[in-house]
Design an enzyme around this catalytic site. Structure first.
Site, PDB file in Angstrom:
ATOM      1  CG  ASP A  65      -1.789   1.364   1.404  1.00  0.00           C
ATOM      2  OD1 ASP A  65      -2.723   1.256   0.719  1.00  0.00           O
ATOM      3  OD2 ASP A  65      -1.376   2.295   2.035  1.00  0.00           O
ATOM      4  CE1 TYR A 101       0.410   7.682   2.648  1.00  0.00           C
ATOM      5  CE2 TYR A 101       1.119   5.659   2.149  1.00  0.00           C
ATOM      6  CZ  TYR A 101       0.298   6.364   2.717  1.00  0.00           C
ATOM      7  OH  TYR A 101      -0.842   6.186   3.414  1.00  0.00           O
ATOM      8  CG  LEU A 118       1.705  -1.924  15.894  1.00  0.00           C
ATOM      9  CD1 LEU A 118       3.382  -2.461  15.890  1.00  0.00           C
ATOM     10  CD2 LEU A 118       1.015  -2.906  17.009  1.00  0.00           C
ATOM     11  NE  ARG A 154       6.348   5.754  11.780  1.00  0.00           N
ATOM     12  CZ  ARG A 154       5.537   4.945  11.073  1.00  0.00           C
ATOM     13  NH1 ARG A 154       4.134   4.636  11.229  1.00  0.00           N
ATOM     14  NH2 ARG A 154       6.151   4.139  10.285  1.00  0.00           N
ATOM     15  N   GLY A 207       3.618  -1.470   9.202  1.00  0.00           N
ATOM     16  CA  GLY A 207       4.735  -0.632   8.712  1.00  0.00           C
ATOM     17  C   GLY A 207       5.841  -1.222   9.409  1.00  0.00           C
ATOM     18  CD  GLN A 246      11.384  -2.008  12.756  1.00  0.00           C
ATOM     19  OE1 GLN A 246      11.090  -1.485  11.821  1.00  0.00           O
ATOM     20  NE2 GLN A 246      11.885  -0.988  14.025  1.00  0.00           N
ATOM     21  CG  ASN A 248       5.443  -6.003  13.890  1.00  0.00           C
ATOM     22  OD1 ASN A 248       5.281  -5.918  15.011  1.00  0.00           O
ATOM     23  ND2 ASN A 248       5.562  -4.988  12.881  1.00  0.00           N
TER      24      ASN A 248
END
Length: 352
Positions: A58, A63, A219, A237, A299, A305, A309
C-alpha cells in the site's frame, strides 16, 4: 525470471464487497519508503514481506512526495516479482501544491492516477483510494471520476480513506443511481486505542454494503509497542516526525496520554503472562480477529520488525472470547451500542 509467490500460511480475506483476495497482513510505505528508508533497504523490506506471505503493498501519491511509489515500483521490478501475484494499492488526494494538483476533482483523479502509474512503472493498480473526502467536489463527479479510471483499466476497484459513514453512504447511493461501482473498502485508523469510528460509526455499512477495512496505524504510531512507556526514544517515529505528530505528542503528555500509557503497560503484562507474546503482536492479532477487517497494514523500517510483527499470526488462535473480554476490561473503551430506548434486546441469534 519471476519469483514464485508462496503464501507461507498467510490467511486471505476478501477486500470488502469485492472478489479480490488480500492477505490478512499487508505492508504499507507511510513515513518510511522513499523517506526514512531508501535504496537497498527498501528492497530488503519488500523481499522479506514477500517471502513471508505478504503480497499486498500500500502506498499513496502523497507519501514522500511520490518517492514511496517510485521506490516500490523500482524494487518490484528489480526483484522480478510477477505482477499478477501482487495486490498494489495507492491513494489520491495530495499530488502537489497547485489548485488542481490535489483533491478529488475529475481532473486530479484522472491526471493523478496516470502519474501514480508512471512512478510505479505499472499499467494498473488493483485498488485506488480516495485518500480523504473532498466536500468541495460534487459526489457525482467523484464517483464518475473513479469509475472512469476503472473503465480505462488503470485500476480494478476504488475505495475510500478516512471518510465518514455518511460520506461513504452518499457515494454508494450515487453509484447505485448512476449504475456505477461504489467503493469496496475504507482505509481507516483502527487500533486498540482508537475504536469508535471503525467499530460503531461504520457498523451499518458492514451490514448493508459488506464494507471491509484496510486498517492503518495498527500499533498507534508505536504506542502499542511499549516503546513510549518511559518517554520518547531517539530515532522513534514520534521523534523523527515531531512536526507531523505534534497533536499526538500533545495528547501523549496530557492526562489522557498518561492513561493510555498505563493501559499499554497493563496490556504488555497481560500479553507476556497470559499469551506468551509481545504487546505489539497482541495488538495486531486483536485487530485481525475483527471480522470486518480485510487487512492490517504493517509498517516497518527494518526487516526484523516485520518478521516479529508477523508472529501475531500465532497469537490469533489464542484470542478466545474470554481473552477478548479480559482485553476489553483493560482497554475500557469499547464503543457503546446504539440505544434501543429501553426496548428489550433480541435473542442473541436474532437478526436486526
Amino acid at each position: 525470471m519471476s519469483a514464485e509467490y508462496d503464501a507461507k500460511g498467510m490467511p486471505f480475506r476478501r477486500m470488502g464487497s469485492s472478489g479480490l483476495r488480500i492477505p490478512l497482513f499487508s505492508f504499507g510505505g507511510w513515513l518510511t519508503l522513499g523517506e526514512t528508508v531508501v535504496g537497498d533497504p527498501v528492497k530488503e523490506l519488500i523481499k522479506t514481506a514477500f517471502e513471508h506471505g505478504i503480497n499486498m503493498f500500500d502506498t499513496a501519491e502523497g507519501y514522500a512526495d511520490g518517492n514511496a511509489e517510485i521506490e516500490l515500483g523500482r524494487v518490484i521490478k528489480e526483484l522480478g516479482l510477477r505482477r499478477s501475484d501482487l495486490v498494489i494499492t495507492t491513494k489520491l488526494f495530495w499530488g502537489g501544491s497547485g489548485p488542481n494538483d490535489m483533491g478529488l476533482s475529475r481532473k486530479h483523479v484522472v491526471e493523478g492516477t496516470k502519474k501514480c502509474l508512471e512512478r510505479l512503472q505499472m499499467d494498473y493498480v488493483d485498488v485506488i483510494f480516495a485518500h480523504r473526502p473532498d466536500p468541495t467536489v460534487p459526489m457525482e463527479e467523484v464517483v464518475r471520476a473513479f469509475n472512469f479510471v476503472i473503465d480505462q483499466g488503470w485500476a480494478f476497484y476504488w475505495a475510500t480513506s478516512e471518510w465518514s459513514a455518511q460520506q461513504i453512504e452518499e457515494a454508494h447511493h450515487m453509484a447505485t443511481k448512476l449504475h456505477l461501482a461504489g467503493p469496496i473498502a475504507e482505509q481507516c485508523e483502527h487500533h486498540m486505542l482508537n475504536r469508535e469510528r471503525a467499530e460503531k460509526e461504520y457498523a451499518p455499512l458492514y451490514k448493508h454494503y459488506s464494507l471491509g477495512t484496510t486498517d492503518y496505524s495498527p500499533l498507534a504510531c508505536g504506542l502499542l509497542t511499549g516503546k513510549y512507556n518511559e518517554g520518547i526514544p531517539a530515532g522513534s517515529r514520534l521523534d523523527t516526525h515531531k512536526d507531523f505528530f505534534k497533536d499526538t505528542l500533545e495528547v501523549l503528555h496530557s492526562d489522557e496520554g498518561k492513561r493510555r500509557i498505563e493501559k499499554v503497560k497493563a496490556l504488555t503484562e497481560f500479553a507476556q503472562k497470559e499469551l506468551g507474546c509481545s504487546v505489539s503482536q497482541l495488538a495486531l492479532a486483536w485487530l485481525a480477529v475483527n471480522p470486518n477487517t480485510s487487512t492490517v497494514i504493517l509498517g516497518a523500517s527494518k526487516p526484523w520488525q516485520l518478521i516479529e510483527n508477523l508472529k501475531a499470526l500465532d497469537v490469533i488462535p489464542k484470542l478466545t472470547p474470554a481473552v477478548l473480554e479480559n482485553i476489553d476490561k483493560i482497554l475500557d473503551n469499547k464503543p457503546k451500542p446504539q440505544t434501543t430506548w429501553g426496548r428489550p434486546g433480541l435473542d442473541k441469534l436474532g437478526r436486526l
